[in-house]
Every structure is written in structure tokens, then in C-alpha cells.
Design an enzyme around this catalytic site. Structure first.
Site, PDB file in Angstrom:
ATOM      1  CB  SER D  66       0.224   4.481   4.979  1.00  0.00           C
ATOM      2  OG  SER D  66      -0.493   3.628   5.839  1.00  0.00           O
ATOM      3  CE  LYS D 185       5.035  -0.335   6.668  1.00  0.00           C
ATOM      4  NZ  LYS D 185       4.398   0.512   5.631  1.00  0.00           N
ATOM      5  CB  SER D 187       4.631   1.876  11.143  1.00  0.00           C
ATOM      6  OG  SER D 187       4.714   1.266   9.877  1.00  0.00           O
ATOM      7  N   GLY D 210       8.787  -0.756   9.877  1.00  0.00           N
ATOM      8  CA  GLY D 210       7.932   0.066   9.042  1.00  0.00           C
ATOM      9  C   GLY D 210       8.512   1.414   8.679  1.00  0.00           C
TER      10      GLY D 210
END
Lengths: 322, 322, 322, 322
Positions: D66, D185, D187, D210
Site C-alpha cells: 500500500s 501482516k 494493519s 503493520g
């Protein structure tokens, strides 16, 4: 299964004919994309389905929208679908291509390619991945760049259930003022917003309801038509909703919509594209399996769906279904 | 400010008169609760306002709803307000009391007290604090206990923006089948849901739109009327929307609703009860300060609001406003 | 069932003793409110439970919080519970009263009454019903008025799962600067926010984790302790988590927390107060039925819960449970 | 600007070295993708940046995540970036490629291509567009197909802020049992969930925080490391957080994290990739403009950001910044 056939004069349901400078109006179906047993695009099935819907008199088609599994196709497959669809869709009917991508540049490229494949207009999701750090100004700049780069009319596509981004009324009105942005498909079901946009935007701006679940009230609120997954399953009934509303026969319109709502729920909120395709199979059109991660309906689901279709009068009560 | 007065024959706008066994129908206003300078309930202001709205011909009133700051009042104050309102509301108009509490027992007690104070029906929020661990069965049991305990008709109040709980269509249909549950006020604006409930529930079940923002389309979808904050500000216009829709004059209805939407936004989504009260002040009725934590509009906000009212034709262009 | 007993010297787990000017620190349980068979408050059960938890060495108690069904009680019942609790809670342990109401005035009144009943501090939900039209300034003004009116220390209670309102880090920091606002119970589980508040607020500001699900990492992020529904079920283990973390034995702390998480899930997210009460019953304390609309656990649910308790080592493997 | 340089022996910070069969552990940065003035990928800038981060001793890199604007790149550009990154990243450091696509087939294809370009593992978002009609079984089938098709290890990427889909703890545990799925991961910042996964999944399953906003508490909850946008800006500090936590120096870790949080907020929640790139520019690395619809920071924003960096000690107090 016997099915009544309609001739093209069904287009005389009161919608403006597609023509230069007129925004889309009437009943559109967001067509599904059939796949072969090996998972590749089934152009023959696509053509066959379109023949049916064109004969029924739909005013146009959205290709590669959410119902069409657009986000699940590669760029190459997208072109294949658009070309096959255009070959089957006569010039007097709208072909609107779903071209939402996350970046401005990729969206412009997809829109240009769609135009080359014969699309009349592009249906463009807002770039939603980075929605939390994307300002309204950036959204407007995105749509401006896309409509300028595409070289064809553009419709905004508000689809909060999938994108997590619900365009604000003020943002929609700003987008509606951009040269070339000719309409919006709104699937939010927020009729207060729709009425606001209807009032604030130019009268020629096309406001299309995104679901049959609120098609009749949307028409009462001034919508120009609808892009209805249900129109793939019951095109004549959807056109009849449109005619009834235009004639002011709201009671009949409401009654008919009410009868269709369980079908609409099944092919949208409950089962999405999987339900839509299963319903096409039941009706003798080309549905087939959706593309993973979407799954085919289970046996049980298919049975339920058949019952829903039968109750809505879309299958003869005694009919053998495959 | 001079304002036209209406006689009670305005009731001849086509709604069923309030009578035993008939569910609410027509245009209702969720009245604000005015406070004195010292923060206590201003019964005189309440009575004065009601006189205006009754003369205008509204079919009934919701007392202690969200617009009425119901959740901000003590049980004692609630009784004071209900009694004062009933004294001012003639028997041929509905008085519906907002009585949502978090527990079943407290809701029953509040409903009983409201009935004693003269309420014709109770408007009951779902118990939402523990919504994440409350099953649909528990919701149904709650409403069953309340309607049985209250001894008067009950309307369900779906208000997801405030409660965080959006009643599912299936839950609403189950509630609609309970003896004594005569209707729903739905503020979600989800017209697909409204149409579904309209179809699945008994024809006598009253479906009331919770906001003027989608009043006209809701009527097109089969709503029985509306509980409209806007009816406090523009009662005649709201009644006219209702009449136009009943007469099938949808274009005129749409046009009028469109004109009113900015006012409706200002007194609901944008400023809530604070905006509603400020608008009443501007119009010469009794608004006053809301109860903290709600705040009075700033000078700037009041200026904006006045402009919005003027643009909607609710104030003479040249009028001096206080 | 035999259960080990602890003497009050368990208080030597390292938390500052409760004293004037010291904010709460350590392990607190949000106690449930037991009801008699007829639904009224069961003060004897309450006292019995408290005796157990006090002996276990908990640093204090939240009375009438979310786990205590506070929002389901009348004002009179609330006072009954607070008085009974204070009679059982020694002066050297914290009694913190949940007093959130929707209006500033009602919250002040509830806080004053709680102080009169012996509370050491108030735990105050933000006024959330009108959250969409309540500014951060209005929130701050609300808390300022409450702390000034209450005449005792106040803790902010951030509980987005129930209120739909997640206090912004900036808002919390502003609240932390108000004289008399001595801490926050944060149930959001957002440890980034917790760390931010820990850093920006005064070192003496008490940051209490709102769930055992993230108690150990919260301590690592600088939390001052926790208000843990789990401490009602496993007070010794929760105190041990606290001691281990203070001693830097993070691996052991993590291991122990991990073992307890399924129990915590069962009595919070999954079944809420209903699960908490059923667990107390299984353990031989006073649980009983929650107040409707909350429902008692089904037989099946109770069986599952017993298994969860046994797996966590909170029941002997072979024990007969009632 | 002078900056201290670290030699590769910084890898001796305690993370397992990258090796066959070991899941990722330590501090990873999700690298940004720089663009030239004409908007094409700037491989030189990418290489230069990587040289800096490699020298600082980061344990590995996520490419096309991202923060790297992965969703904004074409398939061709993605390959260009991956090849350039691999050329710069030594074999003893992880290169993890972001390869989330909406369909299973496209995700498999992207993962295979990434492997061909030298990736050690794939970071795979759940297919979220149709999340409302995608069952947990379908999610598991998706990941199974991807990990089997990719021929390399896979990490799940839970990123609800962008995808609108927050993987349930139970789903994560099922995914963790798939052969080849070596980590996640996360987030979401939900540390209760992280602790649950840490406990339920195999000890060798890698749980990576994250965001630096909750890195220290995540380590306390048993995380294996972090993928931290902040590691692009302050790699040494992020490595130090990791070392301090491993050494049990939680107070120091907390203090250091607290100091960095404002920087982290600026380059994630507040300004996203635009903030990250602006910060790189200020620090003398290669940032540049993000790809539209993302926008470059305004002058004002850049000034604020510089202040934030200076306050965190990442810029000399007196330094001239460009």
C-alpha cells in the site's frame, strides 16, 4: 422453456433513443460475463444472452460492471468481452463499459481501450483504495482527467457496498458539472441524495438507480432510469416498471416491483454474481460458474433460488428446470 | 411575520382520520422540546408551537423523539412534556410518544407512563446498547413485551444514524406481525427495504418515512406517510407533498421536495436539533437553546440557515429576521 | 467447589495504593449486577461476589459499567447497587461508578448521586446519541461540566463497540488536560492510540485497558492497568498478568494471557453480560439471569462455556459443575 | 545532510537471518515507488533509496504494498519495479512482493510473475471487492490456490482501512494452517486479535505488525516483527525499537516509540503515500510526486511535516531543508 419474444419496437417505451448529446435513459442491464468450463470468456454465451435482452427491448447495457465480474478480468479479457458485446449490441442501444481502476492513468487507458472496442460511454468507480487520503478535489481532478482522456461520455458509479466510499452529494454535484460527465449510476439506495442530485445537477444529467430494490421510488424521485441486475432475469418486467412509472401508474408499478424484490435480493445482496448466473441457468440462458473467489451456488442455494423465481412468476409453476 | 392560518378542514388532505384500529397515516412532525432560559421545559412555548402546527393541519405529532431531544430528558421531565403536549393536541390528532430505553422493563414503564399522559401510541427504538450480543429473537421478545405491557399501539423506530443498529428487513417483518405493532418510522432512507416491508407486512401496517429527504420516493414506494422534522418548519409544504403524491402529481411533488431539501439537510444531518430550533426562532416560533451537550448555532451558522430558509421561500426575501 | 483464598496482602502486587491525588492503577473488575428471580437487584449476591474479588486482591471495581448492565437500570436501582457495593468495598479499594447519560445535566446528577453513595470516581461515556452533530468542543465542555459538577475524579470511557463513537486521540488528550479528569478506560483495542495518549498526556494520567484481550500489550505500551471483565472470572490470573508485566516477564505474561483469551472472548464479544453471568454460575459465584433484552445462555451455550473455562484451567478437569 | 551509516552487521539485531524454512522476522519497510517527472517508474531513485535502507540494516522489504502505490501500477510496471528492487536487495534480505488482485487467477499470475522477478514471498490482500458475498471457505480456497500456484511462501495482508474487510481471528487461524502460508501482516491494530492468532497459530507463523503506531505493544503481544512505513524514514530507530523489545527494555522502547508516533501518523493515516514521499524528499532521499489520484503535499503540508520530523529528532534543529 417457451419465452415470449419482443421485437425492437419495444424501444417505444418512452425512453429517448440513444443519440449524440442525449444522456442514457431507460432500463439498462449490467450483463454478466459467462465463462467456459476452462474458465475463459465464453463469447458465444455472451452473444446468445445479449440477443435475448436486445429482443426484450432493453435500452442499453453495462459491460464489465460489478454484476459482470469486471474486477476479476485481465485487461486482455476485458477487451475480448467488450468487442464481443459490441458486435452483438446494435448501434441504437447503449453499450457502457465499466472501467474503474485505482490510478488515474490506468483508468484513462482502460476508458480509451473501451472506446476503441466500441463503447458509447464509460462507467467509472471512484478510485477508492486510498479513499482515506483522497480529497474531494483529487476525486474531481481524477474524473476530469478520465473524461478528457477517454474522448467519450462518462458516468460516475457510486457503489459504497463494494468500494467503502459513498460519494457525498456535494461531490456528485461537482462531478456533474464536468464537461462530458453525463450521468451517475447510484447503488447506495439513498433516495434523499438522489433527489438532491436530481435537483442540483442539470436536468439533462442522467441519474440511474443502481438496483431494482428502489427503482420505482427512484423514478418517483426523478431518476432517468436504472441499471438493474434484475433486468438480466426479468427484462420485460423491468421495462414495464419503467412504463408504468412514466404513465403515473404508481400503484401498479409498486405492486410489480414488490413481486420482484425477492428475486432482486437473491441476485444482488444475498448471492451477488453467483446468484445472477445461477438464475440465468435456471431460466435457460447462459449463466455458468462465476470466477473464483466467487463460488457457484450450492445445490441447496439453487433450490431456494428456483423457488424464489417461481414465486415471482418467472417460471411456470410446473416447469421442469434443469 | 404574517403567516397564513389553516382551519382544521386541512385534515381533508386524504389521510384516514385517527380512529380506533387505524394505524397512523399522513404527515407527522417530531416536535422539538423548548427550554426556558434556566434550562427547564418551556410548556408555554410548546403549546404555542403546537397551536401553529395543529392549525396547519398536521395529522399528528411525535413527542420526545430524536428531534425532541427525548434522550436528554429525565423521566419526570418526559411526563411534563407529554402532559403539556396532550393538553394542546386535540383528540382527533395522533400523539405518539418516543419511549425507547435500553432495558425491556424500563421501556415498558416509560410506555405505560406515556399512555397515562395521554399518548395514543409509542414509538420504540430497538434496545441498541448491547446490539452486538442481542439476537433477532431477543429483539422480537423485547417488542412483544413492550406492546403487551404498554396497552397501546406501538411503532418501531429504525434510526441507524443514531443507534448504530439498522433493523434487517426480516426482523421488521417479524415485528410487524406482533399484535399491536401498527407501524414503523424508518429513518434509514433505504427505500429498497421500505418497499420490501411494504410488500411483506399487512397492508394496514403503517410505514412512515423518517425524513423529508426521501418522503416523495417513499410515498411512491408505498409509504403511509412521514414523520418529518421539516414539518415543524414547513408544515403546509409537507402536507402539500402528501397531497400531490396522493393525486399522482409526482412531477410537482418532486419539484417541491427538491426545493425543501436544503432546509431539511440543515435541520437534520448538518445541525440536528440545534438547527431545528434555530430555524424555529428565525420563523418566529419558539426554538431556543438545545440542551447540552447540544449547542446553539453560532452567529455564522444562524446566518447560513437564514439564507437557506429564504432560498426555499420560507422567508420573505426582504424580511427582517430576529 | 473449593477455591483458594487470598488475604489482603495480595494488594502488594505493585500498584499504588488508592490515595488522594493518585489516579487508579492496577487491576479492576467491572462487576456484574445480579438480579433476583423476580428481576430486582440482588444485593446479597452482589456482596458475596465482592467478598470473593476483594479477597483475591483486585485493586478496585467499576460498578454499573457495560458489564454491569448499567444502562438497563433505573436511577433508583442504580443507587441501590452503588450503596450495596460501597458497603462491601473497603475504603482502600477503588469504587468507580459508571454514570454515562445522554445529557450533560443528567450525567452531572448521576455523578453527584454516585458520589453521595460513596463512589471514589466516575466513569463517563461520551454523550453519543447525537454524536453526528456533537463537536469536539461540545464533548470537552460536557466533560468539563461533569467533572466540575461531580466533585470527584472522573475517568473517560471510550467504548466504540457499544456507542458507535470512537474518541479521537486529539480529543482524549484535550480531555486529559481537564482538572479532575484522571484517566481513561479504553475498550477500542487501538494500541497506537493508547501509546499516543500515554505519551501526550501527563504521566499521572491513568490509561486503563478495557479488555483482557489486549491487556499485556497495553501494559507494554504504558497502560496503568486494566478494567477487565475477565477479572470477575479469573482475578488471580489477571493480577498475575499485571505482576508479570511489571517484573518484565513478558514471555510468561503473554503465555498466560493467551491461555485466558478464549474465556475473555466468551464473556465479552461473544456473549457479553450473559456469558459473564453464566460463567459466574459455573464457578459457584452469583451470576443469574441478565435483564432483558439480554438473554440467559442456552443449554448449549452453557456447555460450550464450561468447556472453555475448563480448557483455560479455571475448572478442575473432572469437576461436577452445576 | 550527513547521516550515519551502518554496516551489514546491523543484521545482528537478533532477527533470524533469512533462510529456507524460516518465516520473516524483524523490521521490514514497505518501500515507496518513486516516479520520474513524466510519471514513469524511477528505477535509479528506487535503487538509491534501497541502498540507504539496506545499509541501515533492515531485515527485508515489501515491494508494491500500500505504501508503494502497488494498486496504482500496471502489470508491466509492477515487474519493472520488482526486478529493479531485487537487483538492489541482497539475497540475505527478504523481498516480499505485494500481489493482491481481485480474482484468484489474476493473483496467482501476479505471484508467479513476482517469483520470476526474484521475490522471496508474496503479500496477499484478501479479495475484497465482493467481500459481502465471499464466504470464509471461499477466502481459504483463494489463499490455498494462490500459495499452491505461486510456488513460494505467502503472507496474508490484513488491511481493513483500505479494503473494508477485517479478517476474523478464526479465518486467520485457518489460513495459518495452509502449507506455505508463513505469516500475516496485520494493519488493523487490534492487539487482542494479534495475541489470539499468536496463540492459536504455529509458533513459527510470522505475525508482523503493520504500523509503527502499535509496534512495541505488538512485540509485547508476541509479534515477530513489523512492516513499518516508518522504517523508510527512520530505519535505525525502528531497528532500535526491535532490539529494545528483545532485550526487555520496554520503558526505553515505549519512550522511543512515543517520540516517533507523530511522524508515523503523518506518513500513514494523515497523508498516506503522499506524506511518506514528502518526508523522503525532506530527508534527502528520493520521494517525488505520488501517482494521481494521490496528490503531492501542499506547501503548508510540507512545512508541517518538516516540523514533525524535526521535533522527532530526525532533522537537525537548524538544518536547511530543501
Amino acid at each position: 422453456m417457451s419465452r415470449r419474444r419482443y421485437t425492437a419496437d419495444r424501444m417505444d417505451t418512452g425512453a429517448r433513443a440513444k443519440s449524440v448529446g442525449s444522456p442514457p435513459e431507460g432500463v439498462f442491464s449490467p450483463i454478466p460475463t459467462p465463462f467456459d468450463a476452462d474458465g475463459s470468456v465464453d463469447c458465444d454465451g455472451l452473444t446468445r444472452n445479449l440477443g435475448h435482452w436486445i429482443a426484450a427491448g432493453l435500452h442499453g447495457f453495462v459491460v464489465l460492471g460489478s454484476a459482470g465480474e469486471g474486477p476479476l478480468l485481465s485487461e486482455e479479457e476485458s477487451m475480448t468481452v467488450l468487442r464481443a458485446a459490441r458486435a452483438a449490441i446494435p448501434e441504437d442501444r447503449w453499450m457502457i463499459a465499466g472501467v474503474g481502476r485505482h490510478s488515474t492513468a490506468l483508468t484513462v487507458a482502460a476508458a480509451r481501450a473501451a472506446k476503441k472496442a466500441g463503447a458509447d460511454a464509460a462507467l467509472v468507480l471512484p478510485p477508492y483504495y486510498y479513499r482515506r487520503v483522497t480529497s474531494e478535489d483529487a476525486l474531481v481532478a481524477h474524473y476530469r482527467a478520465v473524461v478528457e482522456g477517454a474522448g467519450m461520455p462518462l458516468l460516475v458509479y457510486n457503489m459504497p457496498a463494494y468500494t467503502g466510499l459513498d460519494l457525498a452529494p456535494s461531490a456528485i454535484v461537482r462531478l456533474a458539472r464536468l464537461e462530458g460527465v453525463v450521468g451517475i449510476k447510484d447503488s447506495s439506495g439513498d433516495l434523499g441524495k438522489l433527489a438532491f442530485v436530481r435537483r442540483e445537477a442539470s436536468p439533462s444529467f442522467s441519474v440511474l438507480a443502481g438496483s431494482a430494490g428502489f427503482f420505482v421510488p427512484a423514478l418517483a424521485a426523478g431518476a432517468s432510469g436504472g441499471v438493474l441486475a434484475l433486468a438480466n432475469i426479468a427484462p420485460e418486467s423491468c421495462l414495464r416498471l419503467w412504463s408504468l412509472a412514466r404513465d403515473g401508474a404508481w400503484d401498479d408499478a409498486r405492486e410489480l416491483q414488490g413481486r420482484l424484490i425477492p428475486v432482486n435480493e437473491a441476485i444482488t445482496r444475498r448471492w451477488g454474481p453467483s446468484g445472477l448466473k445461477a438464475a440465468l441457468d435456471v431460466l435457460g440462458l447462459t449463466g455458468g460458474a462465476p470466477r473464483p473467489p466467487l463460488e457457484s451456488l450450492s445445490e441447496g442455494g439453487r433450490g431456494e433460488l428456483t423457488t424464489v423465481l417461481r414465486r415471482a412468476g418467472l417460471l411456470p409453476a410446473s416447469e421442469e428446470v434443469r
